[in-house]
Write an enzyme that holds these catalytic residues in place. Structure first.
Site, short mmCIF file in Angstrom:
data_model
loop_
_atom_site.label_atom_id
_atom_site.label_comp_id
_atom_site.label_asym_id
_atom_site.label_seq_id
_atom_site.Cartn_x
_atom_site.Cartn_y
_atom_site.Cartn_z
N GLY A 11 0.88 -1.13 0.23
CA GLY A 11 0.20 0.07 -0.06
C GLY A 11 0.50 0.88 -0.03
O GLY A 11 0.61 1.79 0.82
N VAL A 63 -2.70 -7.92 -1.47
CA VAL A 63 -1.78 -8.90 -0.50
C VAL A 63 -2.99 -9.96 0.00
O VAL A 63 -2.40 -10.67 1.24
CB VAL A 63 -1.26 -7.78 0.16
CG1 VAL A 63 -0.51 -7.10 0.41
CG2 VAL A 63 -2.39 -6.91 1.42
N ASN A 89 1.15 -2.36 5.35
CA ASN A 89 1.01 -0.71 6.02
C ASN A 89 -0.29 -1.15 4.60
O ASN A 89 -1.86 -0.52 5.53
CB ASN A 89 1.40 -0.02 5.61
CG ASN A 89 0.57 1.62 4.69
OD1 ASN A 89 -0.15 1.80 5.81
ND2 ASN A 89 0.10 1.83 3.76
N SER A 141 -3.49 0.45 14.31
CA SER A 141 -4.35 1.11 14.21
C SER A 141 -4.47 1.27 15.90
O SER A 141 -5.37 0.19 16.31
CB SER A 141 -6.58 1.50 13.97
OG SER A 141 -6.79 2.14 14.23
N TYR A 154 -13.00 -3.69 11.50
CA TYR A 154 -11.56 -3.01 11.31
C TYR A 154 -10.46 -2.95 12.37
O TYR A 154 -9.66 -3.91 12.30
CB TYR A 154 -11.90 -1.38 10.73
CG TYR A 154 -10.79 -0.91 10.62
CD1 TYR A 154 -9.94 -1.13 9.39
CD2 TYR A 154 -10.14 -0.03 11.47
CE1 TYR A 154 -9.22 -0.03 9.18
CE2 TYR A 154 -8.98 0.78 11.64
CZ TYR A 154 -8.83 1.04 10.55
OH TYR A 154 -7.23 2.05 9.80
N ALA A 156 -11.39 -5.80 14.79
CA ALA A 156 -10.85 -6.46 15.30
C ALA A 156 -10.19 -6.86 14.18
O ALA A 156 -8.68 -7.85 14.72
CB ALA A 156 -12.04 -8.44 14.57
N LYS A 158 -7.13 -5.12 13.25
CA LYS A 158 -6.13 -3.84 14.20
C LYS A 158 -5.57 -4.95 15.28
O LYS A 158 -4.65 -4.92 15.17
CB LYS A 158 -6.44 -2.92 13.92
CG LYS A 158 -6.60 -2.54 12.65
CD LYS A 158 -5.46 -2.24 11.53
CE LYS A 158 -5.65 -1.69 10.08
NZ LYS A 158 -4.75 -1.49 9.57
P1 NDP Z 1 -5.48 4.70 2.27
O1 NDP Z 1 -6.67 5.08 1.96
O2 NDP Z 1 -4.95 5.83 1.47
O3 NDP Z 1 -4.47 4.38 1.12
C1 NDP Z 1 -4.77 2.81 1.61
C2 NDP Z 1 -3.20 2.06 0.32
O4 NDP Z 1 -3.39 0.35 0.81
C3 NDP Z 1 -3.53 2.46 -0.77
O5 NDP Z 1 -1.93 2.54 -1.59
C4 NDP Z 1 -3.95 1.30 -1.61
O6 NDP Z 1 -3.45 1.10 -2.79
C5 NDP Z 1 -3.55 0.13 -0.65
N1 NDP Z 1 -4.18 -0.89 -0.62
C6 NDP Z 1 -5.65 -1.39 -0.75
N2 NDP Z 1 -6.19 -2.31 -0.47
C7 NDP Z 1 -4.64 -2.78 -1.20
C8 NDP Z 1 -4.59 -4.38 -1.31
N3 NDP Z 1 -5.99 -5.27 -1.05
N4 NDP Z 1 -3.35 -4.86 -1.58
C9 NDP Z 1 -2.41 -4.11 -1.57
N5 NDP Z 1 -2.69 -2.92 -1.10
C10 NDP Z 1 -3.67 -2.81 -1.64
O7 NDP Z 1 -5.07 5.18 3.91
P2 NDP Z 1 -4.11 5.09 4.71
O8 NDP Z 1 -2.79 5.51 4.25
O9 NDP Z 1 -5.24 5.66 5.81
O10 NDP Z 1 -4.06 4.18 5.65
C11 NDP Z 1 -2.74 3.34 5.49
C12 NDP Z 1 -2.99 2.03 6.67
O11 NDP Z 1 -2.47 2.71 7.84
C13 NDP Z 1 -4.22 0.65 6.93
O12 NDP Z 1 -3.63 -0.21 6.79
C14 NDP Z 1 -4.88 1.25 7.95
O13 NDP Z 1 -5.99 1.20 8.23
C15 NDP Z 1 -3.87 2.51 8.76
N6 NDP Z 1 -4.04 3.28 9.56
C16 NDP Z 1 -4.94 4.24 8.71
C17 NDP Z 1 -5.22 6.01 9.77
C18 NDP Z 1 -5.81 6.95 9.53
O14 NDP Z 1 -6.96 7.78 10.29
N7 NDP Z 1 -5.33 7.28 7.85
C19 NDP Z 1 -5.64 5.37 10.96
C20 NDP Z 1 -5.08 4.21 11.37
C21 NDP Z 1 -4.71 2.89 10.89
P3 NDP Z 1 -4.26 1.43 -4.04
O15 NDP Z 1 -3.77 3.35 -3.84
O16 NDP Z 1 -3.51 1.07 -4.99
O17 NDP Z 1 -5.69 1.43 -4.19
#
Ligand code: NDP
Length: 246
Positions: A11, A63, A89, A141, A154, A156, A158
């Protein structure tokens, strides 16, 4: 600081993962980015890293798919020679109250956020053990620590990532491999962009530091955990949440 190392970031095309990828590149690590579908954004991140003088390549890779992620992990190792840092991530949300949450919404979030993390650890387990080195950083998270109404799937997933982190830390410590988690609070990314103003204000009101976090706040912590400065830290969950979970 990370010169000669290779970081694989799932990600890494957007949001927190992109910030981590850039920060790793800035610290002179070579970077492999996995993304779900946003090729243009992934390529753009790679381009930015290359301008810093580090190598960067991206792979489309869901993933949650065990076989595809296994194949891509092999390709990353073939391209860079080895992987030293794995950052799990990639994550999605499918928020709803349980009353309205479909079985598919629960499963999709577990499949990507928790199973996806397990898949990547499983694929790099052998190479890490063989090289007697490696560090794993799982982006969990505070939802996984506090629970959150409307985010049962989510939270669960995390919380599961935290149990996974501590188990991997115990299982692989004797092989010189560390595994830690970062638990972000509210971070300004596409994921939180769809909150309405009232929800955002309510969220910020709960944060002692009175602001949402920036992706860079998480990225700096990830670089620290990947560095030699953190070599005696394993099984830890580092909250980066402006005090939300005090
Ligand atoms: P975004 O939605 O901005 O980005 C998500 C990223 O994950 C993108 O790069 C996306 O790729 C990729 N992705 C999604 N599904 C898949 C998959 N099946 N296989 C590979 N890549 C995938 O999310 P954030 O940056 O906000 O979040 C990143 C991480 O941080 C996550 O795990 C989220 O749960 C965690 N988090 C975020 C918080 C927040 O407030 N933002 C708070 C706490 C945790 P593509 O661009 O190709 O779609």
């Amino acid at each position: 600081m990370l010169k000669g190392k290779t970081a694989l970031i799932t990600g890494g095309s957007r949001g927190i993962g992109k910030a981590i990828a850039l920060a790793m590149g800035e610290s002179a690590a070579n970077v492999a980015i996995l993304y779900a579908g946003n090729e243009a954004a992934a390529r753009e991140t790679c381009e930015q890293i290359r301008t810093m003088g580090a190598q960067a390549e991206c792979w489309q890779c869901d993933v949650s798919d065990f076989d595809v992620s296994a194949k891509v992990t092999k390709e990353v190792i073939a391209r860079f020679g080895r992987v030293d840092i794995l950052v799990n991530n990639a994550g999605i949300t499918r928020d709803n109250l349980i009353m309205a949450m479909k079985k598919e919404d629960f499963e999709a979030v577990i499949d990507t956020n928790l199973q996806g993390t397990f898949h990547m650890i499983k694929h790099l387990y052998g190479p890490f053990v063989k090289q007697k080195a490696g560090t794993i950083i799982n982006i969990s998270s505070v939802s996984g620590m506090m629970g959150n109404a409307g985010q049962a799937n989510y939270a669960a997933a995390k919380a599961g990532m935290i149990g996974l982190t501590k188990s991997v830390a115990k299982e692989l410590a004797s092989r010189g491999i560390t595994c830690n988690a970062i638990a972000p609070g509210f971070i300004a990314t596409d994921m939180t962009d769809n909150m309405n103003d009232a929800s955002r204000d309510a969220a910020v009101a709960m944060i002692p530091l009175k602001r949402m976090g920036r992706p860079e706040d998480i990225a700096k912590t990830a670089v620290f955990l990947a560095s030699d400065s953190a070599s005696y830290i394993t099984g830890e969950v580092v909250k980066v949440d402006g005090g939300l979970y005090i």
